[in-house]
Design an enzyme around this catalytic site. Structure first.
Site, PDB file in Angstrom:
ATOM      1  N   SER A   1     -26.936  65.242 -40.646  1.00  0.00           N
ATOM      2  CA  SER A   1     -25.506  65.404 -40.403  1.00  0.00           C
ATOM      3  C   SER A   1     -24.626  64.404 -41.137  1.00  0.00           C
ATOM      4  CB  SER A   1     -25.221  65.323 -38.904  1.00  0.00           C
ATOM      5  OG  SER A   1     -25.757  64.138 -38.366  1.00  0.00           O
TER       6      SER A   1
ATOM      7  N   HIS B   1     -26.450  71.918 -38.981  1.00  0.00           N
ATOM      8  CA  HIS B   1     -25.607  71.990 -40.183  1.00  0.00           C
ATOM      9  C   HIS B   1     -26.148  72.925 -41.262  1.00  0.00           C
ATOM     10  CE1 HIS B   1     -22.957  68.807 -38.771  1.00  0.00           C
ATOM     11  NE2 HIS B   1     -24.055  68.300 -38.234  1.00  0.00           N
TER      12      HIS B   1
ATOM     13  N   LYS C   1     -20.555  74.640 -35.556  1.00  0.00           N
ATOM     14  CA  LYS C   1     -20.227  74.152 -36.913  1.00  0.00           C
ATOM     15  C   LYS C   1     -19.762  75.348 -37.768  1.00  0.00           C
ATOM     16  CE  LYS C   1     -22.446  70.356 -35.435  1.00  0.00           C
ATOM     17  NZ  LYS C   1     -21.727  69.446 -34.564  1.00  0.00           N
TER      18      LYS C   1
HETATM   19  C1  LIG Z   1     -27.725  67.517 -36.253  1.00  0.00           C
HETATM   20  C2  LIG Z   1     -26.898  67.753 -35.034  1.00  0.00           C
HETATM   21  N1  LIG Z   1     -27.504  68.189 -33.915  1.00  0.00           N
HETATM   22  C3  LIG Z   1     -26.817  68.440 -32.806  1.00  0.00           C
HETATM   23  C4  LIG Z   1     -25.458  68.264 -32.753  1.00  0.00           C
HETATM   24  C5  LIG Z   1     -24.748  68.536 -31.481  1.00  0.00           C
HETATM   25  O1  LIG Z   1     -24.202  69.803 -31.484  1.00  0.00           O
HETATM   26  P1  LIG Z   1     -22.947  70.101 -30.542  1.00  0.00           P
HETATM   27  O2  LIG Z   1     -21.760  69.522 -31.244  1.00  0.00           O
HETATM   28  O3  LIG Z   1     -22.922  71.568 -30.414  1.00  0.00           O
HETATM   29  O4  LIG Z   1     -23.220  69.396 -29.269  1.00  0.00           O
HETATM   30  C6  LIG Z   1     -24.777  67.830 -33.892  1.00  0.00           C
HETATM   31  C7  LIG Z   1     -23.318  67.652 -33.963  1.00  0.00           C
HETATM   32  O5  LIG Z   1     -22.589  67.211 -33.228  1.00  0.00           O
HETATM   33  C8  LIG Z   1     -25.515  67.550 -35.054  1.00  0.00           C
HETATM   34  O6  LIG Z   1     -24.906  67.092 -36.136  1.00  0.00           O
END
Ligand SMILES: Cc1ncc(COP(=O)(O)O)c(C=O)c1O
Length: 387
Positions: free
Chosen positions: A176, A204, A235
């Protein structure tokens, strides 16, 4: 309560204090923050769908059919027909037998890892995995073995040392904060050789990578080879909610064991309706994905030419490394004054001395937008001695 003020003063001194930017319009490539028009280059809304009329229509229709709240957790009163449809659709999209929706990607990761593993398990985790994976590993009580970022030799070494029947390798599909893609093909090989379960969080990659936008697993042609795939609708899909796809039995198991699924009110039918429509759009429209990745390649090359330190990325995320936290923040502020919103990402989100601008591109950014951004980045970068 002195420790609170001490902490706040400490992070202010180190340039690590964080505050909000309040949007005053819908989130699109040109947006309004505190009533000021800016070019947005910081959002995970990669396909610029957050304000798409088709998604608004889907939301409106769902409101008139189902109302707004879900009224309870999924296993009590929170499941409407749309939840069922979305679980089937996301499983199909990802090429898996079944799916389960969590309220967020964060909850999907902590719920899944803690449901799967306990003190008897060994989890091999990439050092740059997302916080929600790290927290899931910690909460599970498993022995966590960190391997160097995307380093297969190191992972192999660790696998040799840490033997056992209950083992899991967990990695982001797309990282990320760095934007690079995990070497999933090699990871799967290693996992198969050593009889280790695999889990990929493709927050992502979903909607961005792969011919059909199914993500990093499709990118490597590994459908069916990863045991547990996590993702989020929040996303590229411009909605909210996490999900896990895998075998039917895995999903049934999570329904009975994942505490962040069981003990939380379900997502509203409105959100689910938006995800359903958004999945259709992403599946059927390849061109925006191609444009997005072209934008990223072009923009990275131009940034490097200007002298910026840019990490290699084949996704929509571009990490422009600054190092010092206060300087990264200053650069972000200067750009904001110039009409561009790019956030500075600082520790603890990224390792010490790797503070950065996390630039995220959209499929709707055109060359004029990107040239404008380059010009302002050059100006601000020179003023702050970054280039
Ligand atoms: C790699 C990754 N996994 C999980 C999440 C969490 O997802 P969410 O924003 O839907 O809680 C994010 C981002 O916030 C992320 O970048």
């Amino acid at each position: 309560m002195d420790f609170i003020d001490e902490h706040l003063n400490h992070i202010k001194d180190k340039g690590l204090y964080r505050d909000f930017k309040f949007f005053t319009s819908s989130q699109s490539k040109y947006t309004s923050i505190d009533n000021r028009r800016v070019l947005l280059m910081a959002s995970n809304n990669y396909l610029d769908l957050c304000a798409d009329d088709r998604l608004k229509e889907a939301a409106e229709k769902a409101i008139y059919t189902y109302g707004v709240g879900s009224g309870g957790s999924r296993l009590i009163t929170g499941s409407c027909k749309l939840h069922d449809q979305l679980e089937k659709k996301i499983a199909d999209f990802k090429g898996a037998e079944a799916a389960i929706i969590f309220n967020t990607g964060y909850m999907a990761n902590i719920g899944t890892i803690t449901a799967i593993s306990d003190q008897e398990w060994i989890i091999f985790s990439d050092e740059l995995n997302h916080a929600s994976i790290i927290d899931g590993c910690r909460l599970s009580g498993a022995k966590v073995v960190i391997y160097k970022h995307c380093n297969l030799d190191h992972l192999q070494e660790k696998i040799k040392i840490h033997q056992g029947k209950k083992r899991l390798i967990v990695t982001d599909g797309v990282f990320s904060m760095d934007g690079d893609i995990a070497p999933l093909d090699k990871i799967v090989e290693l996992a198969k050789e050593n009889k280790i379960l695999t889990m990929v969080d493709d927050a992502h990659g979903t909607g961005v990578l792969g011919d059909n936008g199914a993500g990093s697993v499709e990118h490597f042609n590994l459908k069916g080879d990863i045991d547990i795939q996590v993702g989020t609708f929040s996303k590229a899909l411009a909605s909210e909610g996490g999900f896990v796809v895998g075998s039917k039995s895995l999903i049934e198991y999570l329904r009975h064991k994942a505490r962040s699924f069981i003990y939380s009110t379900a997502l509203s039918p409105v959100t689910i309706a938006v995800s359903l429509r958004s999945l259709d759009i992403v599946k059927n429209e390849r061109e925006p994905r191609v444009k997005l990745l072209e934008n990223s390649k072009w923009f990275q090359a131009k940034l490097r030419k200007l002298g910026f330190n840019v990490l290699e990325s084949k996704t929509a995320i571009i990490a422009l490394i600054i190092g010092n936290a206060a300087k990264a923040r200053k650069l972000s502020e200067k750009l904001f004054e110039e009409g561009i919103f790019i956030t500075a990402i600082r520790p603890p989100t990224v390792p010490d001395n790797t503070s950065r601008l996390r630039i995220t591109l959209m499929s709707t950014h055109n060359r004029k937008d990107l040239k404008f951004a380059l010009e302002r980045l050059k100006k601000a970068g020179m003023e702050l001695d970054v280039i």
